[in-house]
Write a protein that holds these residues in place. Structure first.
Motif, PDB file in Angstrom:
ATOM      1  N   THR A 475       0.833  -1.208   0.000  1.00  0.00           N
ATOM      2  CA  THR A 475       0.000   0.000   0.000  1.00  0.00           C
ATOM      3  C   THR A 475       0.864   1.254   0.000  1.00  0.00           C
ATOM      4  O   THR A 475       0.596   2.216  -0.735  1.00  0.00           O
ATOM      5  N   LYS A 479       1.034   4.200  -2.986  1.00  0.00           N
ATOM      6  CA  LYS A 479       0.860   5.630  -2.704  1.00  0.00           C
ATOM      7  C   LYS A 479       2.096   6.427  -3.117  1.00  0.00           C
ATOM      8  O   LYS A 479       1.979   7.564  -3.601  1.00  0.00           O
ATOM      9  N   ILE A 498      -7.618   0.011  -2.506  1.00  0.00           N
ATOM     10  CA  ILE A 498      -7.357   1.305  -1.862  1.00  0.00           C
ATOM     11  C   ILE A 498      -8.391   2.326  -2.305  1.00  0.00           C
ATOM     12  O   ILE A 498      -8.957   3.076  -1.495  1.00  0.00           O
TER      13      ILE A 498
END
Length: 712
Positions: A475, A479, A498
């Motif tokens: 994750t 990002k 997400i």
């Protein structure tokens, strides 16, 4: 016109109008029928049908469909032996992969195997553009690969990857059609037989609901063709449940009032007109709140939520029209005998017996504040269970029964802890492909990256993170890529999860206030009050919180779910508020009727509960049972949604409506109707002998004897 002419006119109208309604419905079904059969052709369960409209991952999926070869079907062949792969195992794997490459056009030809460090697993990433966006061809490809990739002698072979996962999910969604419909019909039929205790009456609303469902399918197809409304397995399944659940509720209310009027009015046609006048406003307002609440989902950014709004509204409105036109026509034509063996004879009175709801009303009336405070504490305590809800569900945990694709992902996670086994897809402008590739490779957390297809001004880059799929490390990598790659889009399965979480949080902030405002406005218009609508809305919000809390106590500890669907909070709120207010409308509208007839506030509240308690309980049981059907489906999100709504409806029916709303109405007295005319003390009665209405020479009507039986 003489009395004989009036009777003849009414008799003719009583026969002509129902037959005209039947004829009109036959014409409508003949018109809608061809379109209803086509709904399955436009139903899709693609990734983009369940993603946020504006998210990066959605843009990636749409761009990939336009690249040469169209959408890519990605799979991973996983060969595993607990004690370590033998040379024969590796030869078997290489031979099967070569056979697959000979049968299908694979991107890059036959792939090379990637061994795990512990020597127990061999992974072959496989990708093909053969199916493009055709879901049936994708499923055929995955199934063909699975037929070839077989293990023996202790060698396990699993086919995973996003393509295989989509095929496994499609199998579950395809099961929503027939099994969901048959199970729903069976559940409703059993409950109606128990409620009506008649060998015939139960069949009439069930047949009408089936006709309404068929009509809703045709209308839904029309919406898709005219406005491009998303039709998914989830939204069409919920539409069917709403038709049978809400439609049966409306039928129960109408039949209950019709039975009551048949004791007062001789002719079935006139009794039905009186019944429609009596309960029609409540049914219209009820359907209006559900439709308004569902239409608020149009403000959602999530495609699946936004598509569910119009389809759910279509289901409710089709059920409404059928139950207020076709059902009355059939009941009038059949006459009183449809109620056999409990036929309501003209001039008779119902058996006076102390019902459960009379007892509930008496207890709520004696100590309203104590009952209200106890109920509020109980709901608040149950709501605390929502703190125990598991975190967002991972893709591999979204199935009730673990399919092969999920088993493959788990094997990869154990055998390759040092690298990602699921690609992160990046699409970047074609002229910046090399620059973007260098930036991707320099991003912390990226294990490897390679350029893929180029076309339509875009280049595809497949990225593998160092961390396992949907882990905190992956994750963070996604990002970081989004922060670094301006002008490019980052997608893939993990990025989609997400985006789903972020979008559901955004949609909740937008849709929830819209639902509350729209429902409040409808209630204010119906009840001519501010306090009563506020009371009903606060009650259903409390039910929603308590239902989620019960879910938190059940999902993880009892059902073993590893996560919660990100959309559960929003969708359960919309359904519970919109549907829960229904029963409040039935109760408060009857309470207002009694108050307008001159009853004191406490007496009006208790009479309303006594006369509507049975039908509200029956309707609540039917609606809860129809949504409970979802708990038998194979996806965690459907099980959780069905459970929370079913529990919420039962709480609303047997606790909030019977005890809390009634006790609050008794405690508030006339203030519950503030600032309407009913909130003010009545004018002193006119002296005896006056010539006003009800006095000598004025029109009189025998008082209605409310039915106090427990079931409609």
């Amino acid at each position: 016109m003489g009395a004989g002419q009036t009777t003849t006119t009414r008799t003719g109208r009583g026969r002509a109008v129902p037959w005209a309604v039947l004829g009109l419905w036959i014409a409508v079904l003949a018109l809608v029928g061809p379109f209803a059969a086509k709904l399955a052709d436009v139903q899709h369960d693609r990734v983009t049908d369940y993603l946020p409209a504006s998210a990066d991952s959605t843009q990636v999926a749409e761009i990939q469909e336009k690249l040469p070869g169209g959408e890519t079907t990605e799979m991973v062949l996983v060969y595993h032996r607990d004690g370590g792969l033998s040379a024969a195992d590796r030869e078997t794997a290489a031979g099967q992969v070569a056979e697959i490459a000979g049968q299908h056009e694979l991107i890059g030809g036959a792939p090379k195997g990637i061994p795990s460090k512990d020597g127990t697993t061999l992974m072959y990433p496989v990708a093909s553009n053969e199916p493009g966006t055709n879901e049936e061809l994708r499923d055929e490809l995955v199934n063909d690969v699975r037929e070839v990739a077989q293990g023996e002698g202790g060698l396990s072979v699993e086919v995973g990857g996003t393509g295989a996962l989509a095929t496994d999910a499609a199998e579950v969604y395809n099961s929503l059609g027939g099994p969901l419909l048959y199970t729903t019909v069976a559940v409703v039929a059993i409950l109606l037989i128990l409620i009506y205790r008649s060998p015939v009456l139960w069949l009439v609303p069930l047949v009408v609901a089936g006709i309404a469902d068929y009509m809703s399918m045709g209308v839904a197809y029309g919406l898709n063709q005219a406005f491009g409304t998303t039709v998914s397995g989830q939204s069409s399944g919920v539409m069917t449940i709403l038709v049978f659940g809400a439609g049966t509720d409306y039928a129960l209310l109408l039949v209950s009032r019709y039975r009551e009027e048949l004791r007062r009015i001789e002719r079935p046609y006139d009794a039905m007109v009186a019944a429609l006048r009596g309960c029609g406003p409540a049914v219209l307002a009820s359907s209006g709140t559900v439709a308004a609440g569902l239409l608020c989902l149009l403000a959602a950014d999530l495609n699946s939520s936004r598509g569910m709004g119009p389809l759910g509204t279509v289901g409710v409105l089709c059920a409404l029209v059928a139950m207020l036109t076709l059902l009355p026509a059939i009941l009038v034509l059949v006459g009183r005998r449809v109620f056999w063996p409990l036929v309501p004879a003209f001039g008779s009175e119902p058996k006076q017996r102390r019902s459960l709801f009379s007892a509930m009303g008496s207890s709520a009336g004696r100590r309203p504040l104590t009952v209200l405070a106890s109920g509020a504490v109980l709901l608040g305590a149950l709501a605390l269970g929502s703190l125990n809800l598991p975190g967002p569900v991972k893709q591999e945990d979204s199935f009730v029964d673990k399919p092969e694709a999920v088993a493959a992902m788990e094997t990869l996670g154990k055998s390759y802890p040092e690298r990602g086994s699921q690609p992160i897809d990046v699409v970047t402008p074609q002229g910046r492909a090399d620059e973007t590739l260098a930036a991707v490779r320099g991003t912390p957390g990226v294990g490897s990256a390679e350029k893929g297809r180029t076309g339509d001004g875009w280049t595809e880059i497949s990225v593998f993170a160092k961390s396992a799929p949907q882990s905190a490390g992956e994750t963070a990598t996604i990002k970081s890529l989004r922060d670094e790659l301006k002008g490019s889009y980052v997608g893939g399965a993990s990025a989609q999860q997400i985006d789903l979480e972020d979008t559901n949080a955004r949609d909740t902030k937008v849709v929830v206030p819209l639902v509350l405002v729209s429902v409040m406005l409808i209630l204010i218009g119906l009840l001519r009050s501010l306090v009563a609508p506020l009371l009903l809305v606060v009650a259903v919000v409390a039910v929603w919180g308590a239902s989620l809390g019960i879910g938190g106590l059940v999902f993880g500890p009892l059902l073993g779910f590893e996560g919660t669907d990100p959309g559960l909070g929003l969708l359960s709120f919309v359904f519970l508020v919109a549907l829960g207010v229904d029963y409040g409308i039935f109760l408060m509208h009857r309470m207002r009727e009694e108050s307008l007839a001159g009853a004191e506030p406490a007496a009006a509240a208790l009479t309303a509960l006594r006369t509507t308690g049975g039908v509200i309980a029956s309707a609540g049981l039917v609606l809860a049972a129809t949504f409970a059907v979802l708990t038998n489906m194979g996806l965690v999100q459907l099980v959780q949604l069905g459970f929370v709504i079913a529990v919420g409806v039962l709480l609303d029916t047997f606790l909030v409506r019977t005890y809390l709303v009634t006790s609050a109405s008794v405690a508030l007295g006339r203030k519950v109707w503030w600032p309407g005319v009913l909130s003010r003390e009545p004018e002193p009665a006119e002296p005896a002998g006056s010539s006003g209405p009800g006095g000598p020479g004025g029109p009189t009507e025998p008082p209605r004897q409310p039915e106090s039986v427990g079931a409609p």
